[in-house]
Scaffold this motif. Structure first.
Motif, mmCIF file in Angstrom:
data_model
loop_
_atom_site.group_PDB
_atom_site.id
_atom_site.type_symbol
_atom_site.label_atom_id
_atom_site.label_comp_id
_atom_site.label_asym_id
_atom_site.label_seq_id
_atom_site.Cartn_x
_atom_site.Cartn_y
_atom_site.Cartn_z
ATOM 1 N N TRP A 246 31.883 25.919 43.123
ATOM 2 C CA TRP A 246 30.792 26.896 43.035
ATOM 3 C C TRP A 246 31.306 28.227 42.492
ATOM 4 N N LEU A 247 32.441 28.674 42.994
ATOM 5 C CA LEU A 247 33.024 29.921 42.495
ATOM 6 C C LEU A 247 33.341 29.825 41.012
ATOM 7 N N ARG A 248 33.875 28.692 40.595
ATOM 8 C CA ARG A 248 34.238 28.524 39.172
ATOM 9 C C ARG A 248 33.007 28.616 38.270
ATOM 10 N N LEU A 249 31.949 27.904 38.635
ATOM 11 C CA LEU A 249 30.765 27.882 37.786
ATOM 12 C C LEU A 249 30.009 29.198 37.833
ATOM 13 N N ARG A 250 29.927 29.768 39.010
ATOM 14 C CA ARG A 250 29.106 30.977 39.137
ATOM 15 C C ARG A 250 29.804 32.203 38.544
ATOM 16 N N SER A 251 31.106 32.317 38.753
ATOM 17 C CA SER A 251 31.827 33.503 38.270
ATOM 18 C C SER A 251 32.232 33.382 36.805
ATOM 19 N N ARG A 252 32.148 32.160 36.255
ATOM 20 C CA ARG A 252 32.614 31.871 34.898
ATOM 21 C C ARG A 252 34.092 32.248 34.722
ATOM 22 N N SER A 253 34.839 32.028 35.770
ATOM 23 C CA SER A 253 36.273 32.333 35.748
ATOM 24 C C SER A 253 36.966 31.437 36.754
ATOM 25 N N ILE A 254 38.211 31.116 36.463
ATOM 26 C CA ILE A 254 38.979 30.290 37.387
ATOM 27 C C ILE A 254 39.646 31.124 38.474
ATOM 28 N N TRP A 255 39.758 32.446 38.245
ATOM 29 C CA TRP A 255 40.551 33.285 39.139
ATOM 30 C C TRP A 255 39.974 33.442 40.551
ATOM 31 N N PRO A 256 38.651 33.562 40.753
ATOM 32 C CA PRO A 256 38.159 33.604 42.139
ATOM 33 C C PRO A 256 38.530 32.352 42.923
ATOM 34 N N GLY A 257 38.471 31.180 42.265
ATOM 35 C CA GLY A 257 38.885 29.951 42.940
ATOM 36 C C GLY A 257 40.361 29.948 43.281
ATOM 37 N N VAL A 258 41.185 30.474 42.374
ATOM 38 C CA VAL A 258 42.621 30.573 42.642
ATOM 39 C C VAL A 258 42.867 31.465 43.856
ATOM 40 N N LEU A 259 42.155 32.591 43.914
ATOM 41 C CA LEU A 259 42.316 33.513 45.042
ATOM 42 C C LEU A 259 41.894 32.862 46.350
ATOM 43 N N ALA A 260 40.718 32.229 46.361
ATOM 44 C CA ALA A 260 40.239 31.570 47.579
ATOM 45 C C ALA A 260 41.173 30.439 47.995
ATOM 46 N N HIS A 261 41.619 29.663 47.044
ATOM 47 C CA HIS A 261 42.547 28.554 47.299
ATOM 48 C C HIS A 261 43.855 29.077 47.883
ATOM 49 N N GLY A 262 44.359 30.169 47.324
ATOM 50 C CA GLY A 262 45.602 30.753 47.817
ATOM 51 C C GLY A 262 45.475 31.266 49.244
ATOM 52 N N ILE A 263 44.347 31.916 49.558
ATOM 53 C CA ILE A 263 44.125 32.410 50.926
ATOM 54 C C ILE A 263 44.033 31.243 51.895
ATOM 55 N N ASN A 264 43.333 30.190 51.497
ATOM 56 C CA ASN A 264 43.238 28.989 52.328
ATOM 57 C C ASN A 264 44.626 28.418 52.622
ATOM 58 N N ASN A 265 45.465 28.302 51.584
ATOM 59 C CA ASN A 265 46.826 27.797 51.767
ATOM 60 C C ASN A 265 47.644 28.720 52.651
ATOM 61 N N LEU A 266 47.472 30.023 52.462
ATOM 62 C CA LEU A 266 48.219 30.997 53.254
ATOM 63 C C LEU A 266 47.912 30.840 54.738
ATOM 64 N N LEU A 267 46.634 30.734 55.069
ATOM 65 C CA LEU A 267 46.248 30.591 56.472
ATOM 66 C C LEU A 267 46.791 29.294 57.059
ATOM 67 N N ALA A 268 46.767 28.212 56.254
ATOM 68 C CA ALA A 268 47.273 26.930 56.742
ATOM 69 C C ALA A 268 48.769 26.990 57.001
ATOM 70 N N VAL A 269 49.530 27.568 56.061
ATOM 71 C CA VAL A 269 50.982 27.638 56.211
ATOM 72 C C VAL A 269 51.370 28.550 57.368
ATOM 73 N N VAL A 270 50.735 29.703 57.443
ATOM 74 C CA VAL A 270 51.038 30.630 58.538
ATOM 75 C C VAL A 270 50.725 29.988 59.885
ATOM 76 N N ALA A 271 49.617 29.260 59.960
ATOM 77 C CA ALA A 271 49.246 28.601 61.219
ATOM 78 C C ALA A 271 50.309 27.598 61.647
ATOM 79 N N TRP A 272 50.825 26.803 60.693
ATOM 80 C CA TRP A 272 51.838 25.814 61.046
ATOM 81 C C TRP A 272 53.156 26.484 61.431
ATOM 82 N N PHE A 273 53.489 27.581 60.754
ATOM 83 C CA PHE A 273 54.711 28.301 61.112
ATOM 84 C C PHE A 273 54.610 28.894 62.512
#
Length: 280
Positions: A246-273
């Motif tokens: 949805w972010l990709r199509l609506r924003s017409r850019s890949i970067w919002p998805g990259v940012l959201a994906h990165g935050i998601n990964n960050l929270l997952a990694v920090v939680a496991w640590f």
């Protein structure tokens, strides 16, 4: 204000049936090429990990080239038991696989790299800066909502991921570079593959709904091995993939998805640590 920021609707835009520029300019990968690129990325990780582990083991003296296969395997396992070695191997493997795919895609389809609308890959400024804020919201909310879905389907079972074991065996000094790669390079290449190449390819064949659903389902399925084949972790990944599309199509850019994906990964990694630290 710039004309590109005048659209106030938050609904996904209609995908035009054909690119607005010439077919010669927008030569896009076909479906088999898109799937092959995704397969290549994960094959590079699998074989790259084995090759890099062998190189590291030989370099550090855990393996000698005149040894038999059994001794070589034992030497590699001994090396990986050393503090930080698993994290180092993950960083090198991800760096090799992601860099190879990014360079290949950029060289092969450089004409699509900076096109906002599919079949372009969307490495451009978002249509509105609002989508940067929405990306942050998605990155924080998706793992929280996904965790609720996982609990609903898991029926009391615990979801175990490869990152969980990695977090338990990674010294503090190695965690910062590991996190930086997991939240930056990983999201960039996966967004390129699934919301750039694959989604754009599917949009040339079907409508936006089918293209988003199929690409999101494939994103969830290819991560199933990382969940140790626990199917009840799929709804979490599927929800994230749908929001990223949805972010990709609506924003017409890949970067919002990259940012959201990165935050998601960050929270997952920090939680496991954090879990690994408390259990240790």
């Amino acid at each position: 204000m710039d004309a590109m920021y005048t659209d106030t609707s938050l609904l996904p835009p209609a995908i035009p049936p054909a690119p607005l520029v010439s077919a010669a300019t927008t030569r896009a990968p076909n479906l088999w090429t898109a799937l092959g690129l995704i397969v290549l990325y994960f094959v590079l990780q699998a074989f790259g990990s084995t090759l890099l582990a062998l190189i590291l083991a030989v370099t550090l003296g855990f393996v000698h080239l005149n040894q038999g296969m059994t001794q070589v395997g034992n030497g590699i396992n001994t090396m990986l038991e050393q503090p930080g070695m698993q994290a180092l191997l993950v960083m090198l493997t991800l760096g090799l696989a992601a860099s190879s795919i990014l360079l290949l895609a950029q060289r092969r389809w450089s004409h699509l790299w900076s096109l906002a609308q599919p079949p372009g890959f969307g490495f451009v400024r978002p249509s509105r800066l609002l989508y940067i804020a929405l990306a942050i919201v998605v990155g924080v909310a998706a793992p929280l909502l996904g965790a609720q879905l996982t609990q609903l389907f898991a029926n009391g079972q615990t979801v175990s991921q490869d990152i969980q074991q990695l977090g338990a065996n990674t010294p503090l000094a190695w965690r910062i570079p590991l996190v930086l790669i997991v939240v930056s390079l990983g999201p960039v290449v996966e967004e390129l593959l699934f919301r750039g190449v694959l989604l754009s390819t599917l949009l040339q064949r079907w409508g936006a709904g089918w293209a988003v659903a199929i690409s999101s389902l494939m994103f969830a399925l290819v991560h199933l091995p990382g969940l140790q084949w626990q199917w009840f972790g799929l709804p979490d990944l599927l929800l994230l993939a749908l929001l990223l599309a949805w972010l990709r199509l609506r924003s017409r850019s890949i970067w919002p998805g990259v940012l959201a994906h990165g935050i998601n990964n960050l929270l997952a990694v920090v939680a496991w640590f954090v879990v690994a630290h408390l259990s240790g």
